[in-house]
Design a protein around this motif. Structure first.
Motif, mmCIF file in Angstrom:
data_model
loop_
_atom_site.group_PDB
_atom_site.id
_atom_site.type_symbol
_atom_site.label_atom_id
_atom_site.label_comp_id
_atom_site.label_asym_id
_atom_site.label_seq_id
_atom_site.Cartn_x
_atom_site.Cartn_y
_atom_site.Cartn_z
ATOM 1 N N VAL A 119 1.004 -1.279 -0.054
ATOM 2 C CA VAL A 119 0.027 -0.052 0.030
ATOM 3 C C VAL A 119 0.904 1.303 0.018
ATOM 4 O O VAL A 119 0.469 2.245 -0.912
ATOM 5 C CB VAL A 119 -1.021 -0.107 1.343
ATOM 6 C CG1 VAL A 119 -1.690 1.436 1.252
ATOM 7 C CG2 VAL A 119 -1.672 -1.100 1.166
ATOM 8 N N ALA A 120 1.844 1.295 0.800
ATOM 9 C CA ALA A 120 2.650 2.390 0.802
ATOM 10 C C ALA A 120 3.560 2.867 -0.235
ATOM 11 O O ALA A 120 3.614 3.725 -0.939
ATOM 12 C CB ALA A 120 3.866 2.069 2.076
ATOM 13 N N GLN A 121 3.911 1.564 -0.931
ATOM 14 C CA GLN A 121 4.812 1.738 -2.402
ATOM 15 C C GLN A 121 3.776 2.268 -3.462
ATOM 16 O O GLN A 121 4.240 2.822 -4.195
ATOM 17 C CB GLN A 121 5.564 0.377 -2.702
ATOM 18 C CG GLN A 121 6.483 -0.181 -1.470
ATOM 19 C CD GLN A 121 7.329 0.929 -1.392
ATOM 20 O OE1 GLN A 121 8.031 1.595 -2.140
ATOM 21 N NE2 GLN A 121 7.575 1.112 0.092
ATOM 22 N N ARG A 122 2.590 1.824 -3.422
ATOM 23 C CA ARG A 122 1.585 2.167 -4.420
ATOM 24 C C ARG A 122 1.272 3.661 -4.235
ATOM 25 O O ARG A 122 1.306 4.319 -5.321
ATOM 26 C CB ARG A 122 0.491 1.265 -4.161
ATOM 27 C CG ARG A 122 -0.782 1.575 -5.391
ATOM 28 C CD ARG A 122 -1.839 0.565 -5.325
ATOM 29 N NE ARG A 122 -2.410 0.567 -4.078
ATOM 30 C CZ ARG A 122 -2.513 -0.413 -3.309
ATOM 31 N NH1 ARG A 122 -1.873 -1.741 -3.554
ATOM 32 N NH2 ARG A 122 -3.347 -0.364 -2.143
ATOM 33 N N LEU A 123 1.168 4.248 -3.177
ATOM 34 C CA LEU A 123 0.874 5.492 -2.827
ATOM 35 C C LEU A 123 1.894 6.257 -3.197
ATOM 36 O O LEU A 123 1.841 7.470 -3.799
ATOM 37 C CB LEU A 123 0.591 5.686 -1.480
ATOM 38 C CG LEU A 123 -0.866 5.092 -1.018
ATOM 39 C CD1 LEU A 123 -0.965 5.323 0.709
ATOM 40 C CD2 LEU A 123 -1.962 5.910 -1.458
ATOM 41 N N VAL A 165 15.357 3.093 3.516
ATOM 42 C CA VAL A 165 14.208 3.704 3.333
ATOM 43 C C VAL A 165 13.095 3.008 4.044
ATOM 44 O O VAL A 165 13.127 1.624 3.697
ATOM 45 C CB VAL A 165 14.086 3.948 1.784
ATOM 46 C CG1 VAL A 165 12.764 4.671 1.697
ATOM 47 C CG2 VAL A 165 14.994 4.878 1.234
ATOM 48 N N SER A 166 12.309 3.658 4.920
ATOM 49 C CA SER A 166 11.100 2.650 5.348
ATOM 50 C C SER A 166 10.148 2.113 4.212
ATOM 51 O O SER A 166 9.790 2.906 3.237
ATOM 52 C CB SER A 166 10.292 3.614 6.406
ATOM 53 O OG SER A 166 9.005 2.874 6.845
ATOM 54 N N LYS A 167 9.984 0.910 4.290
ATOM 55 C CA LYS A 167 9.043 0.339 3.283
ATOM 56 C C LYS A 167 7.594 0.547 3.522
ATOM 57 O O LYS A 167 6.548 0.544 2.725
ATOM 58 C CB LYS A 167 9.391 -1.063 3.156
ATOM 59 C CG LYS A 167 10.861 -1.565 2.634
ATOM 60 C CD LYS A 167 10.941 -3.128 2.672
ATOM 61 C CE LYS A 167 12.335 -3.337 2.025
ATOM 62 N NZ LYS A 167 12.506 -4.674 1.957
ATOM 63 N N LYS A 168 7.131 0.657 4.766
ATOM 64 C CA LYS A 168 5.573 0.623 5.303
ATOM 65 C C LYS A 168 5.176 2.269 5.520
ATOM 66 O O LYS A 168 4.015 2.382 5.655
ATOM 67 C CB LYS A 168 5.271 -0.250 6.490
ATOM 68 C CG LYS A 168 5.452 -1.544 6.213
ATOM 69 C CD LYS A 168 5.100 -2.435 7.376
ATOM 70 C CE LYS A 168 5.092 -3.812 7.146
ATOM 71 N NZ LYS A 168 4.560 -4.652 8.460
ATOM 72 N N THR A 169 5.993 3.004 5.428
ATOM 73 C CA THR A 169 5.953 4.474 5.852
ATOM 74 C C THR A 169 6.024 5.423 4.806
ATOM 75 O O THR A 169 6.868 5.436 4.129
ATOM 76 C CB THR A 169 6.712 4.912 7.104
ATOM 77 O OG1 THR A 169 6.443 3.915 8.141
ATOM 78 C CG2 THR A 169 6.254 6.349 7.711
#
Length: 255
Positions: A54-58, A194-198
């Motif tokens: 979700v984070a990467q898509r945004l 780099v944070s993957k979820k944030t």
């Protein structure tokens, strides 16, 4: 790497058996991981999602239109680059035969005489500890000494006696006694990434609503699958000033 660490309570996790207890030393291992701070500036927000996809898509979409107090705000979604953190193991061996002695009085006698007096004083202890001494190392400048007993475990009896009487030249002085420990740093690993979820939101417009209300609006928008969002673990919005948010190395999540 130099860093000041505040006093904290340590959690005892478990004790491991050892096949050789003849030295009567106490061996400890402390795992430490420094949390990575991130500066969150005014009109910015951090959102941590349960699913990293979700984070990467945004982030890939880049810009999003968010409804804030009946106003549409175009915000930028960016990845969160982290500064360097570090994790390490501290191996501590507390000797069962050695003690550290400080606050030794400055007397007008040669160093070898002082060593003899220290040896005699700790050999004749009346507090239940001590015993036959193998070696005394004394430093005249720092007025410190290391006493090594012959019997394993002899130093353990001084654990509850930080102050110790010392008789010399017809007077009684007070010495400070502490455990003798060897410290070794192992598996020291700096890390960054780099944070993957944030994700980081920039360009949030100021509105009349309070900070908590704006944070709720942002959270509602990015939780909706129709907006490309998903379940949010943590969110932090700053309307004025700045704040520091910490990340954990093992999960990459903001806390």
């Amino acid at each position: 790497i130099k860093k000041k660490v505040a006093e904290m309570k340590l959690k005892f996790s478990h004790m491991e058996g050892t096949s050789n207890c003849s030295d009567m030393d106490t061996h400890c291992v402390f795992d430490a991981a420094v949390k990575i701070p991130f500066r969150l500036n005014q009109n910015q927000a951090l959102l941590t999602f349960e699913d990293e996809e979700v984070a990467q898509r945004l982030i890939k979409k880049g810009r999003h239109t968010v409804n804030l107090d009946n106003n549409k705000a175009d915000v930028r979604v960016m990845p969160v680059p982290l500064d360097m953190g570090v994790k390490f193991e501290l191996h501590v061996t507390i000797s069962g035969r050695k003690i550290n002695v400080s606050n030794i009085p400055e007397l007008p006698i040669p160093e070898d005489w002082m060593r003899d007096k220290l040896e005699l004083n700790f050999y004749k202890t009346q507090q239940g500890g001590g015993g036959e001494i193998e070696n005394v190392t004394y430093d005249n400048e720092s007025r410190r000494a290391v006493i090594t007993f012959l019997t394993p475990g002899a130093s353990n009896s001084f654990g509850g006696c930080p102050k110790y009487p010392f008789f010399a030249n017809g007077r009684c002085y007070t010495l400070f006694v502490s455990s003798h420990a060897d410290l070794h740093l192992k598996n020291c690993q700096p890390y960054c990434g780099v944070s993957k979820k944030t994700i980081l939101l920039k360009g949030i417009q100021e509105v009349e609503e309070d900070e908590e209300s704006v944070q709720d609006m942002i959270e509602i928008h990015f939780q909706k699958p129709s907006n490309g969002g998903g379940e949010i673990e943590n969110i932090k919005y700053v309307s004025k000033g700045a704040a520091y948010v910490c990340f954990e190395e093992d999960t990459g999540n903001a806390i």
